[in-house]
Design a protein around this motif. Structure first.
Motif, PDB file in Angstrom:
ATOM      1  N   UNK A 149       0.840  -1.202   0.000  1.00  0.00           N
ATOM      2  CA  UNK A 149       0.000   0.000   0.000  1.00  0.00           C
ATOM      3  C   UNK A 149       0.874   1.250   0.000  1.00  0.00           C
ATOM      4  N   UNK A 150       1.858   1.291   0.870  1.00  0.00           N
ATOM      5  CA  UNK A 150       2.728   2.452   0.949  1.00  0.00           C
ATOM      6  C   UNK A 150       3.479   2.656  -0.374  1.00  0.00           C
ATOM      7  N   UNK A 151       3.982   1.602  -0.935  1.00  0.00           N
ATOM      8  CA  UNK A 151       4.694   1.674  -2.213  1.00  0.00           C
ATOM      9  C   UNK A 151       3.780   2.238  -3.299  1.00  0.00           C
ATOM     10  N   UNK A 152       2.553   1.751  -3.368  1.00  0.00           N
ATOM     11  CA  UNK A 152       1.600   2.231  -4.379  1.00  0.00           C
ATOM     12  C   UNK A 152       1.291   3.711  -4.185  1.00  0.00           C
ATOM     13  N   UNK A 153       1.070   4.127  -2.944  1.00  0.00           N
ATOM     14  CA  UNK A 153       0.748   5.535  -2.687  1.00  0.00           C
ATOM     15  C   UNK A 153       1.905   6.438  -3.082  1.00  0.00           C
ATOM     16  N   UNK A 154       3.085   6.096  -2.654  1.00  0.00           N
ATOM     17  CA  UNK A 154       4.244   6.941  -2.929  1.00  0.00           C
ATOM     18  C   UNK A 154       4.527   7.018  -4.425  1.00  0.00           C
ATOM     19  N   UNK A 155       4.644   5.871  -5.068  1.00  0.00           N
ATOM     20  CA  UNK A 155       5.047   5.867  -6.469  1.00  0.00           C
ATOM     21  C   UNK A 155       3.953   6.320  -7.410  1.00  0.00           C
ATOM     22  N   UNK A 156       2.714   6.021  -7.123  1.00  0.00           N
ATOM     23  CA  UNK A 156       1.649   6.449  -8.027  1.00  0.00           C
ATOM     24  C   UNK A 156       1.548   7.972  -8.050  1.00  0.00           C
TER      25      UNK A 156
END
Length: 176
Positions: A149-156
């Motif tokens: 979730x954190x990866x998706x939020x940051x990179x998106x």
């Protein structure tokens, strides 16, 4: 003044936005913050109020206060730091106001990665100004987060039309 009252020298919390003494006190505080920290190039912006939608008061009084404070900051801050306000509602009209240098979004409870990316991108296009998701989470009352979730939020956000990576409210759950 009678101290010990719930709102200090104000009769109600909503009086903060229109009381002359409160406005003068706010300007004194802002002047101090600019004098103390305004030299720094590491200050991203002056955020007038965090989650302004949760504040008590008339919308027109709140907007007038924001306009007056923005004008005061722009006259006082020699380094011309940006100015913003955030809201607990991702679509609160005040965050899109021309007073502010960028759109400062707090969004909890989004349905999908595609939903918030589409919405944030549309804000960038519609208002022709940067959008920053300074708080982003699946839920505001539950720590629903993991590395994915954190990866998706940051990179998106970083790779989308946002002006930076989303700041997860639950970072401490990952960093523990």
């Amino acid at each position: 003044f009678k101290y010990g009252k719930k709102y200090g020298y104000l009769k109600t919390a909503g009086d903060f936005w229109k009381d002359e003494h409160a406005i003068a006190d706010a300007k004194c505080y802002i002047r101090y913050m600019i004098a103390r920290y305004g030299y720094s190039k590491n200050i991203l912006n002056w955020e007038l109020c965090n989650e302004i939608s949760t504040c008590t008061g008339d919308e027109s009084d709140i907007r007038a206060w924001c306009a007056e404070m923005c004008d005061y900051i722009r006259k006082t801050d020699a380094n011309n730091h940006m100015i913003s306000v955030s809201s607990a509602k991702y679509d609160d009209p005040i965050i899109f106001d021309k007073l502010f240098d960028f759109i400062n979004v707090h969004w909890y409870g989004y349905a999908s990665l595609e939903q918030y990316l589409t919405k944030l991108s549309s804000y960038t296009i519609m208002y022709n100004k940067p959008v920053f998701a300074s708080e982003l989470g699946i839920s505001w009352d539950e720590a629903i987060v993991n590395e994915t979730v954190m990866h998706q939020q940051i990179w998106s956000c970083a790779m989308g039309l946002s002006c930076g990576a989303a700041a997860s409210w639950y970072w401490e759950q990952i960093d523990a």
